[in-house]
Design an enzyme around this catalytic site. Structure first.
Site, PDB file in Angstrom:
ATOM      1  N   ARG A 181      -7.221  -0.624  -7.208  1.00 32.85           N
ATOM      2  CA  ARG A 181      -7.684   0.471  -6.326  1.00 32.85           C
ATOM      3  C   ARG A 181      -7.834   1.728  -7.197  1.00 32.85           C
ATOM      4  O   ARG A 181      -7.033   1.929  -8.114  1.00 32.85           O
ATOM      5  CB  ARG A 181      -6.680   0.739  -5.182  1.00 32.85           C
TER       6      ARG A 181
ATOM      7  N   ASN B 171      -5.598  12.403  -0.077  1.00 32.88           N
ATOM      8  CA  ASN B 171      -4.719  11.636   0.821  1.00 32.88           C
ATOM      9  C   ASN B 171      -5.615  10.943   1.840  1.00 32.88           C
ATOM     10  O   ASN B 171      -6.845  11.141   1.860  1.00 32.88           O
ATOM     11  CB  ASN B 171      -3.696  12.551   1.501  1.00 32.88           C
ATOM     12  N   LYS B 172      -5.022  10.160   2.690  1.00 33.91           N
ATOM     13  CA  LYS B 172      -5.769   9.353   3.665  1.00 33.91           C
ATOM     14  C   LYS B 172      -6.820  10.173   4.401  1.00 33.91           C
ATOM     15  O   LYS B 172      -6.561  11.307   4.796  1.00 33.91           O
ATOM     16  CB  LYS B 172      -4.763   8.742   4.651  1.00 33.91           C
TER      17      LYS B 172
ATOM     18  N   GLN C 283      -2.592   2.942   9.889  1.00 34.17           N
ATOM     19  CA  GLN C 283      -1.262   3.040   9.240  1.00 34.17           C
ATOM     20  C   GLN C 283      -0.316   3.923  10.046  1.00 34.17           C
ATOM     21  O   GLN C 283       0.899   3.730  10.006  1.00 34.17           O
ATOM     22  CB  GLN C 283      -1.401   3.615   7.822  1.00 34.17           C
TER      23      GLN C 283
ATOM     24  N   ASP D 142      -2.036  10.743  -2.499  1.00 29.30           N
ATOM     25  CA  ASP D 142      -2.360   9.633  -3.403  1.00 29.30           C
ATOM     26  C   ASP D 142      -2.591  10.105  -4.828  1.00 29.30           C
ATOM     27  O   ASP D 142      -2.318   9.385  -5.782  1.00 29.30           O
ATOM     28  CB  ASP D 142      -3.581   8.876  -2.889  1.00 29.30           C
TER      29      ASP D 142
ATOM     30  N   ARG E  83       0.849  -1.209   0.000  1.00 31.42           N
ATOM     31  CA  ARG E  83       0.000   0.000   0.000  1.00 31.42           C
ATOM     32  C   ARG E  83       0.876   1.248   0.000  1.00 31.42           C
ATOM     33  O   ARG E  83       2.088   1.143   0.100  1.00 31.42           O
ATOM     34  CB  ARG E  83      -0.932  -0.014   1.208  1.00 31.42           C
ATOM     35  N   GLY E  84       0.202   2.413  -0.048  1.00 28.38           N
ATOM     36  CA  GLY E  84       0.936   3.675  -0.135  1.00 28.38           C
ATOM     37  C   GLY E  84       1.194   3.955  -1.616  1.00 28.38           C
ATOM     38  O   GLY E  84       1.674   3.066  -2.344  1.00 28.38           O
ATOM     39  N   ALA E  85       0.871   5.164  -2.055  1.00 31.03           N
ATOM     40  CA  ALA E  85       0.822   5.426  -3.500  1.00 31.03           C
ATOM     41  C   ALA E  85       2.078   4.999  -4.281  1.00 31.03           C
ATOM     42  O   ALA E  85       1.975   4.206  -5.224  1.00 31.03           O
ATOM     43  CB  ALA E  85       0.488   6.891  -3.728  1.00 31.03           C
TER      44      ALA E  85
HETATM   45  O1  MRU Z   1      -4.801   3.364   1.869  1.00 33.42           O
HETATM   46  P1  MRU Z   1      -3.311   3.549   1.880  1.00 33.42           P
HETATM   47  O2  MRU Z   1      -2.662   3.034   3.115  1.00 33.42           O
HETATM   48  O3  MRU Z   1      -2.665   3.035   0.610  1.00 33.42           O
HETATM   49  O4  MRU Z   1      -3.153   5.124   1.879  1.00 33.42           O
HETATM   50  C1  MRU Z   1      -1.881   5.680   1.929  1.00 33.42           C
HETATM   51  C2  MRU Z   1      -1.882   7.142   2.045  1.00 33.42           C
HETATM   52  O5  MRU Z   1      -2.893   7.805   2.075  1.00 33.42           O
HETATM   53  C3  MRU Z   1      -0.538   7.797   2.019  1.00 33.42           C
HETATM   54  O6  MRU Z   1      -0.527   8.956   2.794  1.00 33.42           O
HETATM   55  C4  MRU Z   1      -0.222   8.168   0.563  1.00 33.42           C
HETATM   56  O7  MRU Z   1      -0.361   7.044  -0.266  1.00 33.42           O
HETATM   57  C5  MRU Z   1       1.116   8.699   0.424  1.00 33.42           C
HETATM   58  S1  MRU Z   1       2.279   7.389   0.502  1.00 33.42           S
HETATM   59  C6  MRU Z   1       3.816   7.954   0.330  1.00 33.42           C
END
Ligand code: MRU
Length: 333
Positions: A90, A238-239, A188, A228, A56-58
Site C-alpha cells: 500500500r 488520513n482516511k 472502519q 497515515d 490495516r491502520g498505519a
Molecule cells: O485504510 P485504512 O483502514 O488502513 O486506514 C486507516 C486510517 O486512515 C487510520 O485513521 C490511520 O491509519 C491511523 S491508524 C492508528
C-alpha cells in the site's frame, strides 16, 4: 485489547502476533460479526493481507510489515526482494516503509527475526500507551468527542492512537461520549471503532459520515483522529473524510487533534501535496458483500485518504508529548 469470545468470556488479544512459526492476526474484514484469526508463514501472504486489508491502520500495517520481514528472515529469503515486495502493498501509510527498513537493518545486523519483530510490535504498543497518557489529559468529564475511521487497538496492534486517550480517560473514571463516523466505503468507524468502544464500555454512537457538521453544530468539544503519513510541515494524510471534518471543526472553533507515533511522521516529505494517495478498487464503493448496489455502467471513485493542511491541526499527540504543527521539527531531537 479486550474481545468478547464466542463463549461470552473476555480475552486480551492483539491485532497481530507471532506464534508457532506463524504470523497470526485478526481478520479485520470479518468484524464485528465474527472474530476470525488467520495465520501466514510466507511474507508474500502477509503483504497480500496488508493489501486486501485483512490487517490495516498505519501502525498495525507497520507491525505487519515487521512480521512479514521476520518470515523472510526465518526462511533465508532475499531481504532486498522481500522489502521491495512488502513496501509495494500500500502506498500511503508511512509506518509500512519505516517498519520494513527498521527490520531490514535489524536482520542485516544479525538479529533474531522473531525477537526483532516482537520488539517492533511491543515498541508500537508502548508508544500508543504514551499517546494515551498525554492525550488522556485533554479529555475532561462530560465532554463530547468525535473520531473518524479506526485508530484504535486494531489499527495499532493494541491500545490505539486516537482511541488511546479515550481508553486512558475511561480507565481514569472520566465520563464522556464519542461520535464514531461510519467511514464509507469500508466502514472502519462503524465496524471497528464501534466494536472497540463496545468492548471497552465507552459510551458512543455511530453516525453517518455526512452528519458530522450537524453534530458539530449541536456541540462537540474535541475531535481526535489518527494519521497515515504526516509531512514535515504538518500536513497529514488520513482516511478520506478527515479533511471535511477538519474544515467544519475550524468553522465551529472545535479543537482538532491528530494522534500518531513519531514513526508516522515522514520528515523527507515536505508537504501534503507530495503524499501519494492510494486509489482503491471501484467495487469497494459499488458492492456490499459482493452484491452490486450501484447501477451497472456507473463509474465509481474510491480514494482511500485525503490530506488535511497543517493549519487545521490544533496539535499532534505523540509518544513524546503534544506538538503544534510549527513545533514538529523538535520531535527529531
Ligand atoms: O485504510 P485504512 O483502514 O488502513 O486506514 C486507516 C486510517 O486512515 C487510520 O485513521 C490511520 O491509519 C491511523 S491508524 C492508528
Amino acid at each position: 485489547m479486550k474481545a468478547k469470545m464466542k463463549d461470552g468470556s473476555k480475552a486480551d488479544i492483539k491485532a497481530i502476533w507471532f506464534e508457532n512459526g506463524k504470523v497470526r492476526m485478526i481478520d479485520q474484514r470479518e468484524l464485528p460479526l465474527e472474530l476470525v484469526i488467520v495465520d501466514f508463514d510466507d511474507y508474500r501472504d502477509v503483504a497480500e493481507a496488508i493489501r486486501n486489508m485483512t490487517t490495516r491502520g498505519a501502525p498495525c500495517i507497520g507491525a505487519s510489515a515487521a512480521y512479514a520481514m521476520c518470515l523472510a528472515g526465518l526462511k533465508d529469503e532475499d531481504l532486498d526482494e522481500a522489502a521491495k515486495f512488502i513496501k509495494a502493498a500500500r502506498p500511503t501509510a508511512y509506518d509500512l516503509f519505516y517498519a520494513t527498513d527498521w527490520m531490514y537493518a535489524k536482520l542485516k545486523a544479525g538479529a533474531d527475526p522473531i525477537e526483532a519483530a516482537d520488539e517492533y510490535s511491543n515498541i508500537t504498543v508502548d508508544k500508543c500507551r504514551a499517546i494515551g497518557k498525554f492525550g488522556g489529559e485533554l479529555i475532561k468529564d462530560g465532554m463530547t468527542l468525535m473520531t473518524h475511521c479506526n485508530a484504535g487497538a486494531l489499527a495499532t496492534v493494541d491500545v490505539g492512537t486516537a482511541l488511546a486517550p479515550m481508553r486512558q480517560a475511561h480507565d481514569d473514571g472520566k465520563e464522556f461520549f464519542v461520535y464514531a463516523s461510519e467511514t464509507r466505503p469500508r466502514l472502519q468507524g462503524m465496524q471497528l471503532t464501534a466494536w472497540e468502544l463496545n468492548q471497552e464500555d465507552i459510551d458512543h454512537a455511530i453516525i453517518p459520515d455526512g452528519s458530522a457538521a450537524y453534530y458539530m453544530s449541536k456541540g462537540v468539544d474535541m475531535i481526535i483522529v489518527g494519521a497515515d503519513r504526516i509531512a514535515a510541515n504538518g500536513d497529514f494524510a488520513n482516511k478520506i473524510g478527515t479533511f471535511d471534518k477538519a474544515i467544519v471543526a475550524k468553522h465551529f472553533g472545535i479543537p482538532f487533534y491528530v494522534a500518531a507515533p513519531v514513526s508516522t511522521f515522514d520528515f523527507n516529505t515536505g508537504s501534503g501535496k507530495d503524499i501519494v494517495i492510494e486509489q482503491r478498487s471501484e467495487t469497494e464503493m459499488t458492492e456490499v458483500k459482493g452484491i452490486r448496489i450501484a447501477p451497472i455502467g456507473s463509474k465509481a471513485m474510491n480514494p482511500a485518504f485525503d490530506v488535511t493542511p497543517a493549519e487545521f491541526v490544533t496539535g499532534f499527540i505523540t509518544e513524546k508529548g503534544i506538538f503544534k504543527p510549527s513545533e514538529i521539527s523538535r520531535m527529531k531531537e
